[in-house]
Write an enzyme that holds these catalytic residues in place. Structure first.
Site, PDB file in Angstrom:
ATOM      1  N   GLY A 135       0.838  -1.206   0.000  1.00  0.00           N
ATOM      2  CA  GLY A 135       0.000   0.000   0.000  1.00  0.00           C
ATOM      3  C   GLY A 135       0.866   1.246   0.000  1.00  0.00           C
ATOM      4  O   GLY A 135       1.950   1.243   0.581  1.00  0.00           O
ATOM      5  N   GLY A 144       6.589  -2.425   3.198  1.00  0.00           N
ATOM      6  CA  GLY A 144       6.279  -2.874   4.553  1.00  0.00           C
ATOM      7  C   GLY A 144       6.641  -4.340   4.740  1.00  0.00           C
ATOM      8  O   GLY A 144       7.440  -4.900   3.981  1.00  0.00           O
ATOM      9  N   THR A 204       5.369   2.101   5.914  1.00  0.00           N
ATOM     10  CA  THR A 204       3.973   1.745   6.192  1.00  0.00           C
ATOM     11  C   THR A 204       3.391   2.739   7.189  1.00  0.00           C
ATOM     12  O   THR A 204       4.057   3.128   8.153  1.00  0.00           O
ATOM     13  CB  THR A 204       3.752   0.323   6.758  1.00  0.00           C
ATOM     14  OG1 THR A 204       2.418   0.252   7.295  1.00  0.00           O
ATOM     15  CG2 THR A 204       4.711  -0.085   7.868  1.00  0.00           C
ATOM     16  N   ILE A 205       2.155   3.120   6.918  1.00  0.00           N
ATOM     17  CA  ILE A 205       1.488   4.020   7.870  1.00  0.00           C
ATOM     18  C   ILE A 205       1.221   3.297   9.183  1.00  0.00           C
ATOM     19  O   ILE A 205       0.981   3.917  10.201  1.00  0.00           O
ATOM     20  CB  ILE A 205       0.165   4.587   7.309  1.00  0.00           C
ATOM     21  CG1 ILE A 205      -0.871   3.475   7.073  1.00  0.00           C
ATOM     22  CG2 ILE A 205       0.396   5.402   6.051  1.00  0.00           C
ATOM     23  CD1 ILE A 205      -2.292   3.994   6.949  1.00  0.00           C
ATOM     24  N   ASP A 206       1.247   1.939   9.164  1.00  0.00           N
ATOM     25  CA  ASP A 206       0.881   1.162  10.363  1.00  0.00           C
ATOM     26  C   ASP A 206       1.979   1.136  11.428  1.00  0.00           C
ATOM     27  O   ASP A 206       1.706   0.802  12.575  1.00  0.00           O
ATOM     28  CB  ASP A 206       0.557  -0.294   9.975  1.00  0.00           C
ATOM     29  CG  ASP A 206      -0.466  -0.394   8.865  1.00  0.00           C
ATOM     30  OD1 ASP A 206      -1.319   0.501   8.768  1.00  0.00           O
ATOM     31  OD2 ASP A 206      -0.402  -1.365   8.091  1.00  0.00           O
ATOM     32  N   ARG A 265     -23.332  13.291  21.296  1.00  0.00           N
ATOM     33  CA  ARG A 265     -23.239  11.975  20.658  1.00  0.00           C
ATOM     34  C   ARG A 265     -22.005  11.206  21.108  1.00  0.00           C
ATOM     35  O   ARG A 265     -21.005  11.793  21.525  1.00  0.00           O
ATOM     36  CB  ARG A 265     -23.107  12.139  19.135  1.00  0.00           C
ATOM     37  CG  ARG A 265     -24.404  12.390  18.457  1.00  0.00           C
ATOM     38  CD  ARG A 265     -24.182  12.693  16.993  1.00  0.00           C
ATOM     39  NE  ARG A 265     -25.458  12.830  16.318  1.00  0.00           N
ATOM     40  CZ  ARG A 265     -25.645  13.538  15.209  1.00  0.00           C
ATOM     41  NH1 ARG A 265     -24.632  14.164  14.645  1.00  0.00           N
ATOM     42  NH2 ARG A 265     -26.822  13.604  14.657  1.00  0.00           N
ATOM     43  N   ARG A 302     -22.372   7.290  16.487  1.00  0.00           N
ATOM     44  CA  ARG A 302     -22.130   7.471  15.055  1.00  0.00           C
ATOM     45  C   ARG A 302     -20.703   7.092  14.708  1.00  0.00           C
ATOM     46  O   ARG A 302     -19.779   7.247  15.507  1.00  0.00           O
ATOM     47  CB  ARG A 302     -22.398   8.928  14.672  1.00  0.00           C
ATOM     48  CG  ARG A 302     -23.834   9.350  14.941  1.00  0.00           C
ATOM     49  CD  ARG A 302     -24.801   8.747  13.948  1.00  0.00           C
ATOM     50  NE  ARG A 302     -24.779   9.519  12.724  1.00  0.00           N
ATOM     51  CZ  ARG A 302     -25.614  10.519  12.459  1.00  0.00           C
ATOM     52  NH1 ARG A 302     -26.547  10.865  13.322  1.00  0.00           N
ATOM     53  NH2 ARG A 302     -25.514  11.165  11.333  1.00  0.00           N
ATOM     54  N   ARG A 307      -3.674   7.725   4.139  1.00  0.00           N
ATOM     55  CA  ARG A 307      -2.491   7.418   3.308  1.00  0.00           C
ATOM     56  C   ARG A 307      -2.239   8.464   2.231  1.00  0.00           C
ATOM     57  O   ARG A 307      -1.175   8.471   1.621  1.00  0.00           O
ATOM     58  CB  ARG A 307      -2.683   6.061   2.613  1.00  0.00           C
ATOM     59  CG  ARG A 307      -2.670   4.922   3.557  1.00  0.00           C
ATOM     60  CD  ARG A 307      -2.271   3.608   2.975  1.00  0.00           C
ATOM     61  NE  ARG A 307      -2.558   3.323   1.604  1.00  0.00           N
ATOM     62  CZ  ARG A 307      -3.102   2.174   1.177  1.00  0.00           C
ATOM     63  NH1 ARG A 307      -3.451   1.249   2.046  1.00  0.00           N
ATOM     64  NH2 ARG A 307      -3.262   1.951  -0.098  1.00  0.00           N
TER      65      ARG A 307
HETATM   66  O1  F6P Z   1      -0.737  -1.408   5.470  1.00  0.00           O
HETATM   67  C1  F6P Z   1      -1.289  -0.165   5.166  1.00  0.00           C
HETATM   68  C2  F6P Z   1      -2.774  -0.245   5.104  1.00  0.00           C
HETATM   69  O2  F6P Z   1      -3.291   1.041   4.853  1.00  0.00           O
HETATM   70  C3  F6P Z   1      -3.452  -0.869   6.341  1.00  0.00           C
HETATM   71  O3  F6P Z   1      -3.533   0.032   7.411  1.00  0.00           O
HETATM   72  C4  F6P Z   1      -4.762  -1.296   5.784  1.00  0.00           C
HETATM   73  O4  F6P Z   1      -5.315  -2.362   6.518  1.00  0.00           O
HETATM   74  C5  F6P Z   1      -4.409  -1.742   4.391  1.00  0.00           C
HETATM   75  O5  F6P Z   1      -3.195  -1.098   4.047  1.00  0.00           O
HETATM   76  C6  F6P Z   1      -5.449  -1.412   3.356  1.00  0.00           C
HETATM   77  O6  F6P Z   1      -5.007  -1.892   2.140  1.00  0.00           O
HETATM   78  P1  F6P Z   1      -5.723  -1.577   0.763  1.00  0.00           P
HETATM   79  O7  F6P Z   1      -5.393  -0.176   0.375  1.00  0.00           O
HETATM   80  O8  F6P Z   1      -5.127  -2.552  -0.188  1.00  0.00           O
HETATM   81  O9  F6P Z   1      -7.178  -1.764   0.975  1.00  0.00           O
END
Ligand code: F6P
Length: 367
Positions: free
Chosen positions: A15, A117, A140-142, A177, A280, A289
């Site tokens: 990603g 990643g 990776t953003i994670d 809320r 909500r 991203r």
């Molecule tokens: O690994 C980065 C990430 O944005 C995760 O946080 C997320 O679960 C996944 O990729 C989503 O992937 P895609 O863009 O393929 O749906």
């Protein structure tokens, strides 16, 4: 020993994450200006190494103005192992790897920088074991990659999530809320934990601490009793109820990777009748991203890109560049792909959050 390197390849896998282009810029600048090498960009991740191949030279002009630009000029794919699709078509996985290796050699490449990643670095490690000189760059953003304190892209995602929580506060308060904001992070809670603290959430749900809905309800009720009629709950997409399973939008299959998503709806639907209060949901999704990287991510990406080029010059193949918190180092890929980096339940950020009266709605949480 003088380096025999003349021509290197670079690809972006998995990603996208803010800062990918800044890494490419740093790689091209350092390789060309400092070492006099040429650089070839491989398009669409590892898939650009298959079949007819998709490669193009990268020169200084190609990376001009890239520092603030999100996405990746090389394209990327996020479909799990690049060879799996072909292997499912009947080819042996090993043959697909060998085809990519042959194409890499035919292109006259002396080394490959893999910006990616955990999935991409696992593939990079496979190639390294097959004899390809690879160096990894952690993206990776994670922030779930082992061996490094930080991956680039995380800081930007954290800023975006925090701003969203800030904005939700004012609307949640106006309408009394409960607002749930679901953030990304795969099976780790780094984005949720840090944006939740930075944004002043009341409850943070992360995969590492299984949650109990009645504990979330107790927290909201306690706030009500103190005259605070709204609550903000940050939910990591991989969070799971105690004894339950993660929620997937798509469980994957074929060339589709499994996709998490929707746990915040489960929590809202379960909470609403318990609280008799409007709950909500906002799912931030790919907003986390997209767009321009923060100054910090540009800095980290630039340092990683140039460090990867230096690692090649020093022959440090099978390594990934990494950040220790105070310096850039290299770490064997084997270690980086051995597991994902999860949030330790006794992490100082978890303790700080609890000291700030943030509940994880886990076994240990009172309120
Ligand atoms: O690994 C980065 C990430 O944005 C995760 O946080 C997320 O679960 C996944 O990729 C989503 O992937 P895609 O863009 O393929 O749906």
């Amino acid at each position: 020993m003088a380096s025999t390197i003349k021509r290197i390849g670079v690809l972006t896998g998995g990603g996208d994450a803010p800062g990918l282009n800044a890494v490419l810029r740093a790689v091209v600048k350092a390789a060309i200006n400092i070492y006099g090498w040429s650089v070839v960009g491989i398009e669409d991740g590892f898939e650009g190494l298959l079949g007819e191949t998709r490669m193009r030279p990268l020169i200084a002009d190609d990376v001009r103005g890239l520092l603030p630009r999100g996405g990746t000029i090389l394209g990327s794919t996020n479909r799990g192992n690049f060879a799996r699709k072909r292997a499912e078509g009947g080819e042996a996985l090993e043959d697909v790897y060998q085809e990519a290796l042959r194409n890499f050699q035919r292109a006259g490449l002396d080394a490959l920088i893999v910006i990616g990643g955990e999935g991409s670095q696992t593939i990079a490690y496979e190639f390294y074991k097959l004899g390809m000189p690879v160096v990894g760059v952690p993206k990776t953003i994670d922030n779930d990659l082992m061996g490094t304190e930080l991956t680039f892209g995380f800081d930007t995602a954290l800023d975006i999530a925090t701003e969203a929580i800030d904005r939700l506060h004012t609307t949640a308060e106006s309408h009394d809320r409960v607002m749930l904001v679901e953030v990304m992070g795969r099976h780790t809670g780094w984005i949720a934990l840090q944006s939740g603290i930075a944004g002043g959430a009341d409850v943070i749900l992360i995969p590492e601490i299984p949650f109990y809905v009645d504990k979330i309800a107790a927290k909201v009720r306690m706030r009500e009793s103190q005259g605070r009629h709204f609550s903000i709950i940050v939910v990591a997409e991989g969070a799971t109820p105690a004894g339950g399973m993660p929620v997937y939008q798509d469980t994957g299959g074929g060339d589709r990777a499994a996709r998490l998503g929707g746990i915040a709806h489960y929590v809202a639907d379960t909470l609403t009748p318990i609280l008799n209060k409007e709950c909500r949901v906002v799912i931030l999704g790919h907003l986390q991203r997209g767009g321009t990287p923060t100054a910090f991510d540009r800095l980290l990406a630039s340092c990683y890109g140039s460090a990867a080029v230096r690692a090649i010059a020093r022959g440090l193949f099978g390594h990934m560049v990494a950040w220790t918190g105070s310096e850039i180092v290299t770490v064997p890929l084997e270690r980086c792909v051995s597991a994902i980096k999860t949030v330790p339940p006794d992490h100082y950020l978890v303790r700080s959050a609890r000291d700030l009266s943030i509940s994880f709605a886990g076994e240990e949480d009172q309120n």
